[in-house]
Design an enzyme around this catalytic site. Structure first.
Site, PDB file in Angstrom:
ATOM      1  N   ASN A   9      13.429 -20.156   0.640  1.00  0.00           N
ATOM      2  CA  ASN A   9      12.221 -19.703   1.322  1.00  0.00           C
ATOM      3  C   ASN A   9      11.072 -19.767   0.321  1.00  0.00           C
ATOM      4  O   ASN A   9      10.940 -18.895  -0.533  1.00  0.00           O
ATOM      5  CB  ASN A   9      12.442 -18.261   1.827  1.00  0.00           C
ATOM      6  CG  ASN A   9      11.199 -17.690   2.478  1.00  0.00           C
ATOM      7  OD1 ASN A   9      10.237 -18.403   2.755  1.00  0.00           O
ATOM      8  ND2 ASN A   9      11.211 -16.381   2.725  1.00  0.00           N
ATOM      9  N   LYS A  11       8.034 -19.380   0.842  1.00  0.00           N
ATOM     10  CA  LYS A  11       6.935 -18.477   1.219  1.00  0.00           C
ATOM     11  C   LYS A  11       5.598 -19.235   1.146  1.00  0.00           C
ATOM     12  O   LYS A  11       5.572 -20.401   1.511  1.00  0.00           O
ATOM     13  CB  LYS A  11       6.959 -17.222   0.348  1.00  0.00           C
ATOM     14  CG  LYS A  11       8.343 -16.555   0.371  1.00  0.00           C
ATOM     15  CD  LYS A  11       8.379 -15.216  -0.269  1.00  0.00           C
ATOM     16  CE  LYS A  11       9.805 -14.669  -0.206  1.00  0.00           C
ATOM     17  NZ  LYS A  11       9.908 -13.305  -0.677  1.00  0.00           N
ATOM     18  N   HIS A  97      11.322 -12.047   8.968  1.00  0.00           N
ATOM     19  CA  HIS A  97      11.324 -11.733   7.535  1.00  0.00           C
ATOM     20  C   HIS A  97      10.512 -10.457   7.320  1.00  0.00           C
ATOM     21  O   HIS A  97       9.518 -10.223   8.012  1.00  0.00           O
ATOM     22  CB  HIS A  97      10.724 -12.908   6.744  1.00  0.00           C
ATOM     23  CG  HIS A  97      10.904 -12.756   5.276  1.00  0.00           C
ATOM     24  ND1 HIS A  97      10.096 -11.947   4.512  1.00  0.00           N
ATOM     25  CD2 HIS A  97      11.827 -13.284   4.442  1.00  0.00           C
ATOM     26  CE1 HIS A  97      10.519 -11.998   3.261  1.00  0.00           C
ATOM     27  NE2 HIS A  97      11.557 -12.797   3.184  1.00  0.00           N
ATOM     28  N   GLU A  99       8.367  -9.682   5.229  1.00  0.00           N
ATOM     29  CA  GLU A  99       6.931  -9.894   4.979  1.00  0.00           C
ATOM     30  C   GLU A  99       6.179 -10.163   6.272  1.00  0.00           C
ATOM     31  O   GLU A  99       5.011  -9.802   6.402  1.00  0.00           O
ATOM     32  CB  GLU A  99       6.748 -11.041   3.972  1.00  0.00           C
ATOM     33  CG  GLU A  99       7.132 -10.604   2.560  1.00  0.00           C
ATOM     34  CD  GLU A  99       7.708 -11.694   1.685  1.00  0.00           C
ATOM     35  OE1 GLU A  99       7.529 -12.885   1.994  1.00  0.00           O
ATOM     36  OE2 GLU A  99       8.360 -11.348   0.679  1.00  0.00           O
ATOM     37  N   GLU A 155      18.676  -8.510   4.011  1.00  0.00           N
ATOM     38  CA  GLU A 155      17.722  -8.485   2.906  1.00  0.00           C
ATOM     39  C   GLU A 155      17.181  -7.064   2.716  1.00  0.00           C
ATOM     40  O   GLU A 155      16.216  -6.676   3.389  1.00  0.00           O
ATOM     41  CB  GLU A 155      16.544  -9.421   3.205  1.00  0.00           C
ATOM     42  CG  GLU A 155      16.923 -10.877   3.332  1.00  0.00           C
ATOM     43  CD  GLU A 155      15.777 -11.768   2.882  1.00  0.00           C
ATOM     44  OE1 GLU A 155      15.998 -12.541   1.950  1.00  0.00           O
ATOM     45  OE2 GLU A 155      14.686 -11.675   3.445  1.00  0.00           O
ATOM     46  N   GLY A 161      12.040  -9.691  -4.336  1.00  0.00           N
ATOM     47  CA  GLY A 161      11.058  -9.964  -5.386  1.00  0.00           C
ATOM     48  C   GLY A 161      10.994  -8.921  -6.495  1.00  0.00           C
ATOM     49  O   GLY A 161      10.049  -8.911  -7.277  1.00  0.00           O
ATOM     50  N   SER A 193      16.250 -11.063  -4.576  1.00  0.00           N
ATOM     51  CA  SER A 193      16.433 -11.242  -6.027  1.00  0.00           C
ATOM     52  C   SER A 193      17.707 -11.999  -6.389  1.00  0.00           C
ATOM     53  O   SER A 193      18.368 -11.683  -7.384  1.00  0.00           O
ATOM     54  CB  SER A 193      16.394  -9.889  -6.745  1.00  0.00           C
ATOM     55  OG  SER A 193      15.112  -9.319  -6.612  1.00  0.00           O
TER      56      SER A 193
HETATM   57  P1  PGA Z   1      13.376 -13.085  -3.470  1.00  0.00           P
HETATM   58  O1  PGA Z   1      12.964 -13.197  -1.932  1.00  0.00           O
HETATM   59  O2  PGA Z   1      14.536 -13.992  -3.694  1.00  0.00           O
HETATM   60  O3  PGA Z   1      12.139 -13.507  -4.217  1.00  0.00           O
HETATM   61  O4  PGA Z   1      13.725 -11.657  -3.729  1.00  0.00           O
HETATM   62  C1  PGA Z   1      13.940 -13.286  -0.933  1.00  0.00           C
HETATM   63  C2  PGA Z   1      13.294 -13.358   0.420  1.00  0.00           C
HETATM   64  O5  PGA Z   1      12.231 -12.761   0.603  1.00  0.00           O
HETATM   65  O6  PGA Z   1      13.815 -14.003   1.320  1.00  0.00           O
END
Ligand code: PGA
Length: 233
Positions: A9, A11, A97, A99, A155, A161, A193
């Site tokens: 992803n 983003k 997601h 976000e 998640e 992150g 992460s």
């Molecule tokens: P990350 O994000 O690996 O940077 O923690 C995962 C995600 O948001 O799908």
């Protein structure tokens, strides 16, 4: 044995098409020859048609959208529909997601509409959840047969992150609970992460069917390392 699914992803990254092509080419080159994994790249929408084309012969990599609208077409300024993603050659779409929920106010009702629309357009939805009760609301009105086409991604918000992750045992318990709820063949990914050091454990110790990778998918060496460690299992 079923292939492990590794979803990148990207983003809202990277900031230019040139950088996107370079990142994609490094990943494509790096994962050549690895078996037992399906790699899904989810770049920003506007890079999709450029990246999809030269790679169509490369079966290892498939593509997905990071979100989609629920209508197929019409007067909906700024939206990208699941029909468009499908017609472009995407196989997957990430839905719900954290976000999207946080910054774009996506509610369970919206997520439910998007799921139904993605399924109708033969896209494979990857439904992201942070807590198990979100599943029931998101799946309202979706038949058991259709639920089998959905990939779930656990998640934990606090792990996204941050460099923090649940223990393999803790994450494994959530994986089991989801499988208990929806059937043991349900495809469940772990996200939050993930890096080249912990990737393997989420598959071999927690029993996940794959990974959803954010930050590490922007670093070719790290992402290739993740795919390699899972492919070696
Ligand atoms: P990350 O994000 O690996 O940077 O923690 C995962 C995600 O948001 O799908």
């Amino acid at each position: 044995m079923r292939k492990s699914l590794i979803v990148a992803n990207w983003k809202c990254n990277p900031t230019s098409l040139k950088k996107a092509e370079s990142l994609f080419n490094s990943i494509k080159k790096g994962i050549k020859g690895f078996r037992g994994v399906e790699v899904v790249i989810c770049p920003p929408f506007l890079y999709l048609p450029i990246l999809i084309k030269p790679s169509s012969a490369h079966q290892k990599v498939v593509f997905g959208g990071q979100s989609c609208f629920w209508e197929g077409k019409g007067a909906f300024t700024g939206e990208v529909s699941p029909t468009m993603l499908k017609n472009l050659g995407c196989k997957y779409v990430i839905i719900g997601h954290s976000e999207r929920r946080k910054y774009f106010y996506e509610t369970e009702t919206v997520i439910n509409k998007k799921l139904k629309s993605a399924l109708k357009n033969n896209l494979k939805p990857i439904l992201c959840i942070d807590k198990i009760p979100q599943i029931k609301k998101a799946l309202k009105g979706i038949t058991k047969k259709e639920v089998r086409k959905i990939t779930f991604a656990y998640e934990p918000i606090w792990a996204i992150g941050t460099g923090k992750t649940p223990t393999f045992d803790q994450a494994g318990k959530v994986n089991l609970s989801i499988k208990k709820l929806l059937g043991r063949k349900t495809v469940v990914l772990y996200g939050g992460s993930v890096n080249s050091k912990n990737a393997k454990g989420f598959i071999s110790k927690s029993g996940f069917d794959g990974l959803l990778v954010g930050g590490a998918s922007l670093k070719p060496r790290e992402f290739v390392g993740i795919v390699k460690s899972v492919a070696e299992l």
